[in-house]
Design a protein around this motif. Structure first.
Motif, PDB file in Angstrom:
ATOM      1  N   MET A  99      -0.697   8.228   3.257  1.00  0.00           N
ATOM      2  CA  MET A  99      -0.577   6.773   3.181  1.00  0.00           C
ATOM      3  C   MET A  99       0.808   6.336   2.735  1.00  0.00           C
ATOM      4  O   MET A  99       1.257   5.238   3.078  1.00  0.00           O
ATOM      5  CB  MET A  99      -1.638   6.215   2.225  1.00  0.00           C
ATOM      6  N   ALA A 100       1.494   7.177   1.985  1.00  0.00           N
ATOM      7  CA  ALA A 100       2.816   6.810   1.459  1.00  0.00           C
ATOM      8  C   ALA A 100       3.849   6.739   2.579  1.00  0.00           C
ATOM      9  O   ALA A 100       3.743   7.418   3.598  1.00  0.00           O
ATOM     10  CB  ALA A 100       3.254   7.828   0.411  1.00  0.00           C
ATOM     11  N   CYS A 101       4.861   5.892   2.376  1.00  0.00           N
ATOM     12  CA  CYS A 101       5.963   5.847   3.319  1.00  0.00           C
ATOM     13  C   CYS A 101       6.840   7.089   3.108  1.00  0.00           C
ATOM     14  O   CYS A 101       6.642   7.849   2.168  1.00  0.00           O
ATOM     15  CB  CYS A 101       6.785   4.567   3.133  1.00  0.00           C
ATOM     16  N   GLU A 126       0.831  -1.213   0.000  1.00  0.00           N
ATOM     17  CA  GLU A 126       0.000   0.000   0.000  1.00  0.00           C
ATOM     18  C   GLU A 126       0.861   1.257   0.000  1.00  0.00           C
ATOM     19  O   GLU A 126       0.615   2.191  -0.774  1.00  0.00           O
ATOM     20  CB  GLU A 126      -0.924   0.019   1.228  1.00  0.00           C
ATOM     21  N   ALA A 127       1.886   1.281   0.862  1.00  0.00           N
ATOM     22  CA  ALA A 127       2.757   2.453   0.943  1.00  0.00           C
ATOM     23  C   ALA A 127       3.550   2.633  -0.349  1.00  0.00           C
ATOM     24  O   ALA A 127       3.739   3.753  -0.835  1.00  0.00           O
ATOM     25  CB  ALA A 127       3.708   2.316   2.136  1.00  0.00           C
ATOM     26  N   ARG A 128       3.994   1.531  -0.920  1.00  0.00           N
ATOM     27  CA  ARG A 128       4.758   1.597  -2.169  1.00  0.00           C
ATOM     28  C   ARG A 128       3.893   2.101  -3.321  1.00  0.00           C
ATOM     29  O   ARG A 128       4.340   2.923  -4.126  1.00  0.00           O
ATOM     30  CB  ARG A 128       5.320   0.215  -2.498  1.00  0.00           C
ATOM     31  N   LEU A 129       2.651   1.612  -3.395  1.00  0.00           N
ATOM     32  CA  LEU A 129       1.765   2.074  -4.461  1.00  0.00           C
ATOM     33  C   LEU A 129       1.482   3.564  -4.314  1.00  0.00           C
ATOM     34  O   LEU A 129       1.470   4.313  -5.308  1.00  0.00           O
ATOM     35  CB  LEU A 129       0.456   1.290  -4.451  1.00  0.00           C
ATOM     36  N   ALA A 130       1.275   4.013  -3.077  1.00  0.00           N
ATOM     37  CA  ALA A 130       1.047   5.441  -2.847  1.00  0.00           C
ATOM     38  C   ALA A 130       2.245   6.260  -3.340  1.00  0.00           C
ATOM     39  O   ALA A 130       2.078   7.310  -3.970  1.00  0.00           O
ATOM     40  CB  ALA A 130       0.795   5.702  -1.358  1.00  0.00           C
ATOM     41  N   CYS A 131       3.460   5.766  -3.094  1.00  0.00           N
ATOM     42  CA  CYS A 131       4.666   6.458  -3.563  1.00  0.00           C
ATOM     43  C   CYS A 131       4.706   6.555  -5.084  1.00  0.00           C
ATOM     44  O   CYS A 131       4.962   7.630  -5.639  1.00  0.00           O
ATOM     45  CB  CYS A 131       5.915   5.723  -3.069  1.00  0.00           C
ATOM     46  N   THR A 175      -3.404  -9.065  -5.838  1.00  0.00           N
ATOM     47  CA  THR A 175      -2.856  -8.198  -4.788  1.00  0.00           C
ATOM     48  C   THR A 175      -3.195  -6.748  -5.076  1.00  0.00           C
ATOM     49  O   THR A 175      -3.564  -5.986  -4.162  1.00  0.00           O
ATOM     50  CB  THR A 175      -1.330  -8.369  -4.693  1.00  0.00           C
ATOM     51  N   VAL A 176      -3.088  -6.346  -6.335  1.00  0.00           N
ATOM     52  CA  VAL A 176      -3.427  -4.976  -6.721  1.00  0.00           C
ATOM     53  C   VAL A 176      -4.895  -4.687  -6.429  1.00  0.00           C
ATOM     54  O   VAL A 176      -5.237  -3.623  -5.905  1.00  0.00           O
ATOM     55  CB  VAL A 176      -3.124  -4.744  -8.220  1.00  0.00           C
ATOM     56  N   THR A 177      -5.767  -5.634  -6.755  1.00  0.00           N
ATOM     57  CA  THR A 177      -7.198  -5.450  -6.495  1.00  0.00           C
ATOM     58  C   THR A 177      -7.451  -5.201  -5.016  1.00  0.00           C
ATOM     59  O   THR A 177      -8.226  -4.302  -4.643  1.00  0.00           O
ATOM     60  CB  THR A 177      -7.995  -6.691  -6.952  1.00  0.00           C
ATOM     61  N   HIS A 178      -6.787  -5.973  -4.160  1.00  0.00           N
ATOM     62  CA  HIS A 178      -6.945  -5.812  -2.710  1.00  0.00           C
ATOM     63  C   HIS A 178      -6.410  -4.455  -2.248  1.00  0.00           C
ATOM     64  O   HIS A 178      -7.061  -3.754  -1.448  1.00  0.00           O
ATOM     65  CB  HIS A 178      -6.216  -6.943  -1.978  1.00  0.00           C
ATOM     66  N   THR A 180      -8.404  -1.272  -0.534  1.00  0.00           N
ATOM     67  CA  THR A 180      -8.005  -0.679   0.747  1.00  0.00           C
ATOM     68  C   THR A 180      -7.829   0.837   0.629  1.00  0.00           C
ATOM     69  O   THR A 180      -8.256   1.605   1.501  1.00  0.00           O
ATOM     70  CB  THR A 180      -6.682  -1.305   1.231  1.00  0.00           C
ATOM     71  N   MET A 181      -7.230   1.268  -0.466  1.00  0.00           N
ATOM     72  CA  MET A 181      -6.982   2.695  -0.653  1.00  0.00           C
ATOM     73  C   MET A 181      -8.266   3.455  -0.950  1.00  0.00           C
ATOM     74  O   MET A 181      -8.406   4.623  -0.589  1.00  0.00           O
ATOM     75  CB  MET A 181      -5.950   2.897  -1.763  1.00  0.00           C
ATOM     76  N   ARG A 182      -9.218   2.785  -1.578  1.00  0.00           N
ATOM     77  CA  ARG A 182     -10.522   3.411  -1.786  1.00  0.00           C
ATOM     78  C   ARG A 182     -11.254   3.565  -0.458  1.00  0.00           C
ATOM     79  O   ARG A 182     -11.916   4.579  -0.216  1.00  0.00           O
ATOM     80  CB  ARG A 182     -11.362   2.579  -2.754  1.00  0.00           C
ATOM     81  N   ALA A 183     -11.120   2.563   0.406  1.00  0.00           N
ATOM     82  CA  ALA A 183     -11.775   2.632   1.713  1.00  0.00           C
ATOM     83  C   ALA A 183     -11.229   3.785   2.550  1.00  0.00           C
ATOM     84  O   ALA A 183     -11.962   4.413   3.329  1.00  0.00           O
ATOM     85  CB  ALA A 183     -11.593   1.307   2.454  1.00  0.00           C
TER      86      ALA A 183
END
Length: 263
Positions: A218-220, A149-154, A186-189, A193-196
């Motif tokens: 949310m990002a690291c 999640e943190a990596r995707l936010a980055c 994993t991306v779908t999950h 989570t990020m939509r929530a």
């Protein structure tokens, strides 16, 4: 009349003194880079150097088993194919356009000829190399230590920084899977989570609408650290270029315009 630093949208080229930039200008050709187009594949000969003006390009590492993962995002602060200036004729990674835009294109031979005549162009290559190595090292550490999640936010923040405006990013779940090096499930999950958390306002087909403040929360810490370090390297390198030594030979005037027929 605007000087070349104002007219040229790429930060590396804009940092060159006018006389040094004039060595490249007649051979630069403006091109459109389309979303999802592959600019060069890993192992292929580098046919063109590209200096992005707008848009975002992902550097992708492809493993023998078919898995992929992003190692860098390049925009107007960098270049694609510049490793050819270090003597590497084949690309070490695959470059894929993630946000469409425009770039200035030049052949490796033309660029190397200008580099041999200008210590400032050679210094520009070193500036970009330092910036790219820093990004590669930081991404490797982030991939090992931080959540998906943190990596995707980055990644989304880095891409948004280089986007052409607006909070709607044209990224599919397949693209996100490629960026992160994880499966689509994993991306779908993660997207759910990020939509929530409302970091993603919506998940339209083929696009993501982001809420930047929530995404930053949310990002690291990697996003801010990497962004600052890249900016520092490029900015300090630019200062060195502007105040550095003159080119060994620069017969053309600083007013040379970017040609539409260069190679």
């Amino acid at each position: 009349m605007m000087d070349h630093a104002t007219r040229v949208g790429n930060r590396l080229l804009a940092a060159l003194p006018p006389a040094d930039f004039a060595l490249l200008a007649p051979h630069l050709r403006k091109v459109v880079i389309e979303r999802d187009s592959v600019l060069v594949r890993s192992g292929d000969r580098i046919e063109h150097l590209l200096f992005p003006l707008t848009g975002a390009i992902a550097s992708i590492m492809e493993l023998p088993n078919g898995q992929t993962v992003a190692t860098a995002i390049i925009g107007r602060e960098g270049a694609v194919g510049l490793t050819s200036a270090l003597g590497t004729s084949h690309s070490p990674s695959t470059a894929v356009v993630r946000i469409s835009g425009a770039a200035l294109q030049i052949s490796p031979a033309r660029f190397l000829a200008a580099q041999h005549r200008s210590t400032q162009i050679a210094s520009m290559v070193q500036v970009f190399t330092r910036s790219l190595l820093m990004q590669l090292q930081h991404v490797a550490a982030c991939n090992a230590l931080h959540s998906v999640e943190a990596r995707l936010a980055c990644w989304l923040l880095h891409i948004h920084d280089r986007a052409n405006g607006g909070d709607l990013l044209p990224l599919t779940q397949e693209t996100l899977s490629e960026l992160l090096g994880v499966r689509r499930t994993t991306v779908t999950h993660v997207v759910s989570t990020m939509r929530a958390s409302r970091a993603l306002k919506s998940n339209r087909r083929g696009a993501l609408e982001i809420d930047r403040p929530r995404l930053e929360a949310m990002a690291c810490e990697c996003y801010k650290v990497m962004s600052r370090r890249i900016d520092r390297i490029v900015s300090h390198g630019a200062v060195g270029l502007v105040h550095g030594a003159p080119p060994r030979s620069a017969s053309r005037s600083a007013g040379s315009r970017i040609a539409g027929t260069g190679s």
